[in-house]
Design a protein around this motif. Structure first.
Motif, PDB file in Angstrom:
ATOM      1  N   LYS A 266       8.159 -31.825  -5.506  1.00 14.38           N
ATOM      2  CA  LYS A 266       9.145 -31.417  -4.721  1.00 14.38           C
ATOM      3  C   LYS A 266       9.642 -30.143  -4.695  1.00 14.38           C
ATOM      4  N   ASN A 267      10.087 -29.475  -5.794  1.00 14.03           N
ATOM      5  CA  ASN A 267      10.634 -28.240  -5.902  1.00 14.03           C
ATOM      6  C   ASN A 267       9.699 -26.984  -5.595  1.00 14.03           C
ATOM      7  N   PHE A 268       8.395 -27.365  -5.901  1.00 18.55           N
ATOM      8  CA  PHE A 268       7.096 -26.599  -5.749  1.00 18.55           C
ATOM      9  C   PHE A 268       7.043 -26.353  -4.026  1.00 18.55           C
ATOM     10  N   ILE A 269       6.854 -27.370  -3.432  1.00 18.94           N
ATOM     11  CA  ILE A 269       6.624 -27.231  -1.936  1.00 18.94           C
ATOM     12  C   ILE A 269       8.079 -26.594  -1.189  1.00 18.94           C
ATOM     13  N   GLN A 270       8.919 -26.817  -1.663  1.00 16.57           N
ATOM     14  CA  GLN A 270      10.409 -26.501  -0.943  1.00 16.57           C
ATOM     15  C   GLN A 270      10.646 -25.025  -1.358  1.00 16.57           C
ATOM     16  N   ASP A 271      10.018 -24.572  -2.516  1.00 15.51           N
ATOM     17  CA  ASP A 271      10.092 -23.101  -2.955  1.00 15.51           C
ATOM     18  C   ASP A 271       9.172 -22.171  -2.058  1.00 15.51           C
ATOM     19  N   THR A 272       8.360 -22.727  -1.471  1.00 20.27           N
ATOM     20  CA  THR A 272       7.326 -21.671  -0.525  1.00 20.27           C
ATOM     21  C   THR A 272       8.007 -21.095   0.519  1.00 20.27           C
ATOM     22  N   VAL A 273       9.258 -21.623   1.039  1.00 18.19           N
ATOM     23  CA  VAL A 273       9.903 -20.930   1.988  1.00 18.19           C
ATOM     24  C   VAL A 273      10.440 -19.507   1.292  1.00 18.19           C
ATOM     25  N   VAL A 274      10.940 -19.705   0.108  1.00 22.15           N
ATOM     26  CA  VAL A 274      11.851 -18.651  -0.485  1.00 22.15           C
ATOM     27  C   VAL A 274      10.858 -17.427  -0.946  1.00 22.15           C
ATOM     28  N   CYS A 275       9.701 -18.069  -1.416  1.00 21.53           N
ATOM     29  CA  CYS A 275       8.690 -17.302  -1.683  1.00 21.53           C
ATOM     30  C   CYS A 275       8.039 -16.646  -0.654  1.00 21.53           C
ATOM     31  N   ALA A 276       7.821 -17.074   0.385  1.00 14.10           N
ATOM     32  CA  ALA A 276       7.682 -16.254   1.594  1.00 14.10           C
ATOM     33  C   ALA A 276       8.342 -15.110   2.172  1.00 14.10           C
ATOM     34  N   GLU A 277       9.696 -15.442   1.932  1.00 23.98           N
ATOM     35  CA  GLU A 277      10.791 -14.430   2.231  1.00 23.98           C
ATOM     36  C   GLU A 277      10.552 -13.108   1.255  1.00 23.98           C
ATOM     37  N   ILE A 278      10.431 -13.610   0.093  1.00 26.25           N
ATOM     38  CA  ILE A 278      10.223 -12.666  -1.074  1.00 26.25           C
ATOM     39  C   ILE A 278       8.859 -11.703  -0.758  1.00 26.25           C
ATOM     40  N   LEU A 279       8.127 -12.368  -0.027  1.00 23.60           N
ATOM     41  CA  LEU A 279       6.774 -11.504   0.207  1.00 23.60           C
ATOM     42  C   LEU A 279       6.729 -10.708   1.606  1.00 23.60           C
ATOM     43  N   GLY A 280       8.327 -10.788   2.145  1.00 23.56           N
ATOM     44  CA  GLY A 280       8.683  -9.989   3.350  1.00 23.56           C
ATOM     45  C   GLY A 280       8.333 -10.626   4.600  1.00 23.56           C
ATOM     46  N   HIS A 281       8.113 -12.200   4.551  1.00 17.57           N
ATOM     47  CA  HIS A 281       8.106 -12.666   5.794  1.00 17.57           C
ATOM     48  C   HIS A 281       9.486 -13.446   6.161  1.00 17.57           C
ATOM     49  N   ASP A 282      10.226 -12.547   6.652  1.00 16.24           N
ATOM     50  CA  ASP A 282      11.735 -12.731   6.951  1.00 16.24           C
ATOM     51  C   ASP A 282      11.785 -13.778   8.034  1.00 16.24           C
ATOM     52  N   ASP A 283      10.694 -13.926   8.736  1.00 12.57           N
ATOM     53  CA  ASP A 283      10.926 -15.153   9.956  1.00 12.57           C
ATOM     54  C   ASP A 283      10.165 -16.243   9.502  1.00 12.57           C
ATOM     55  N   VAL A 284       9.816 -16.519   8.304  1.00 11.30           N
ATOM     56  CA  VAL A 284       9.669 -17.852   8.027  1.00 11.30           C
ATOM     57  C   VAL A 284      10.534 -18.795   8.170  1.00 11.30           C
ATOM     58  N   ALA A 285       9.859 -20.099   9.175  1.00  8.75           N
ATOM     59  CA  ALA A 285      11.077 -21.003   8.976  1.00  8.75           C
ATOM     60  C   ALA A 285      11.064 -22.022   7.934  1.00  8.75           C
ATOM     61  N   VAL A 286      12.265 -22.399   7.657  1.00  7.78           N
ATOM     62  CA  VAL A 286      12.284 -23.513   6.672  1.00  7.78           C
ATOM     63  C   VAL A 286      11.515 -24.836   7.104  1.00  7.78           C
ATOM     64  N   HIS A 287      11.374 -25.815   6.151  1.00  8.96           N
ATOM     65  CA  HIS A 287      10.710 -26.986   6.474  1.00  8.96           C
ATOM     66  C   HIS A 287      11.573 -27.482   7.546  1.00  8.96           C
ATOM     67  N   LYS A 288      10.978 -27.997   8.764  1.00  9.77           N
ATOM     68  CA  LYS A 288      11.686 -28.467   9.976  1.00  9.77           C
ATOM     69  C   LYS A 288      12.160 -29.917   9.705  1.00  9.77           C
ATOM     70  N   TYR A 289      11.185 -30.701   9.092  1.00  9.60           N
ATOM     71  CA  TYR A 289      11.297 -32.106   8.774  1.00  9.60           C
ATOM     72  C   TYR A 289      11.151 -32.565   7.421  1.00  9.60           C
ATOM     73  N   ALA A 290      12.180 -33.304   6.734  1.00 15.00           N
ATOM     74  CA  ALA A 290      12.093 -33.567   5.468  1.00 15.00           C
ATOM     75  C   ALA A 290      12.289 -35.041   5.172  1.00 15.00           C
ATOM     76  N   VAL A 291      11.700 -35.987   4.614  1.00 15.73           N
ATOM     77  CA  VAL A 291      11.899 -37.261   4.086  1.00 15.73           C
ATOM     78  C   VAL A 291      11.741 -37.355   2.743  1.00 15.73           C
ATOM     79  N   GLN A 292      12.799 -37.959   1.653  1.00 11.56           N
ATOM     80  CA  GLN A 292      12.482 -38.187   0.438  1.00 11.56           C
ATOM     81  C   GLN A 292      12.682 -39.618   0.080  1.00 11.56           C
ATOM     82  N   ILE A 293      11.837 -40.062  -0.639  1.00  9.38           N
ATOM     83  CA  ILE A 293      11.995 -41.667  -1.153  1.00  9.38           C
ATOM     84  C   ILE A 293      12.125 -41.587  -2.445  1.00  9.38           C
TER      85      ILE A 293
END
Length: 359
Positions: A266-293
């Motif tokens: 769970k943390n690994f997939i969510q952290d891709t947004v932050v990592c993309a920003e660190i790589l300079g992709h400031d326009d990267v979108a947060v995960h639009k949809y999310a379901v957790q069971i």
């Protein structure tokens, strides 16, 4: 007299072969989501309250992911639902283009799916003797599910054999699991394997803690044997895992998460947004949809230390289209998945084939 009886009893041979066969006599049957239509019950549950209502909304969100032609769907699995009867469920999601990326624990991929892909089975515990007795019979227990340890050791050795065929260089878990899928295509004994189907449909699988599974034993043996012989050996590159998954997030744009359990996947997939920003992709979108069971209680931080709402503060998910479902996943995933299968949004989805990104 008592001592005599004890010694006599102790001297009686124990038929471990029959006892083991007796305990491993009833196979777990994996649920087939195509064999029943859950739409009516999910629709009814959506008009109820409590967890039923949550499941109804979560199912709608998953259907929205599938209907969104721009959305890459990520299946995130932690826990033992595969061993408990959901293995074919996850395979059907791959087979029917309802999932584009998988992030999971090593146990889910190796000890459960690859294990059955090699022809081994999981068993229902008809009784649970003390665990020392199970150990003496080489039976491993997951709650009320049994695994034959001798069969599991076959997985260890098969992983070793695969590693021995590879060039001595770093591999992401995705790259190694693809080799496992290729092996099952050539030598496997089960068509409905997540690992095999992912290989055939170019769906990448990531295991950020890959060696925390039977794969670890086989890979350690590979390295030790090669080191003793003074030869180079392959290694797993955890950084490559993060880089590759982040690359998919950057390329995909719109993403949705269907998460069973929590933990590292769970943390690994969510952290891709932050990592993309660190790589300079400031326009990267947060995960639009999310379901957790999950059944984890957030009060002590056990829910991977955050609900989906909390994850929004880290810039990872959209608070508008998320749903937590506090339930044992094996009891609700069949309803969610069957509903989505029968609504059929997957029939109009384009195949992403994200594994080709790294070909």
């Amino acid at each position: 007299m008592t001592d005599t009886l004890i010694k006599t009893a102790a001297a009686q041979p124990v038929d471990t072969t029959n006892r083991k066969a007796e305990l491993l006599s009833k196979q777990v049957k994996h649920i087939d989501i195509t064999s029943f239509d859950a739409r009516p019950i999910v629709d009814a549950m959506a008009d109820m309250s409590f967890t039923s209502r949550d499941l109804g909304r979560a199912t709608k969100i998953y259907n929205d992911m599938l209907a969104d032609k721009d959305c890459t769907v990520c299946l995130v699995i932690a826990g033992s639902t595969s061993a408990g009867g959901c293995m074919d469920l996850y395979a059907e999601l791959i087979r029917n283009n309802m999932v584009d990326v998988v992030v999971a624990t090593g146990a889910t991929i190796v000890d459960m799916d690859f294990f059955e892909g090699l022809g081994h089975k999981h068993y229902q515990a008809l009784e649970i003797p003390d665990d020392d007795t199970l150990r003496s019979l080489y039976i491993d227990r997951i709650y009320d599910t049994y695994i034959d340890e001798e069969a599991l050791q076959n997985v260890d050795h098969t992983i070793f054999e695969i590693a021995e065929t590879l060039e001595a260089k770093p591999y992401s878990s995705r790259a190694f699991i693809r080799e496992m899928g290729k092996y099952l295509v050539e030598h496997g004994k089960k068509d409905n394997s997540l690992v095999k189907l992912a290989y055939e449909h170019d769906v990448p699988i990531f295991c950020p803690a890959f060696v925390d599974s039977s794969a670890g034993f086989g890979l350690v043996k590979h390295q030790v044997d090669r080191a003793k012989a003074g030869q180079p050996y392959m290694v797993l590159d955890a950084i490559a895992d993060f880089r590759e998954l982040t690359q998919i997030k950057i390329e995909a744009g719109t993403t949705g998460l269907l998460m069973i359990g929590g933990g590292v996947p769970k943390n690994f997939i969510q952290d891709t947004v932050v990592c993309a920003e660190i790589l300079g992709h400031d326009d990267v979108a947060v995960h639009k949809y999310a379901v957790q069971i999950t059944v984890a209680d957030v009060r002590d931080g056990a829910c991977s230390s955050s609900t989906l709402q909390e994850a929004a503060s880290w810039g990872k998910v959209n608070t508008g289209i998320e749903q937590m479902v506090f339930a044992e996943a094996g009891s609700v995933m069949p309803l969610l998945a069957s509903d989505a299968y029968h609504r059929g949004h997957w029939k109009d989805r384009a195949k992403r084939g994200w594994a080709k990104l790294f070909a």
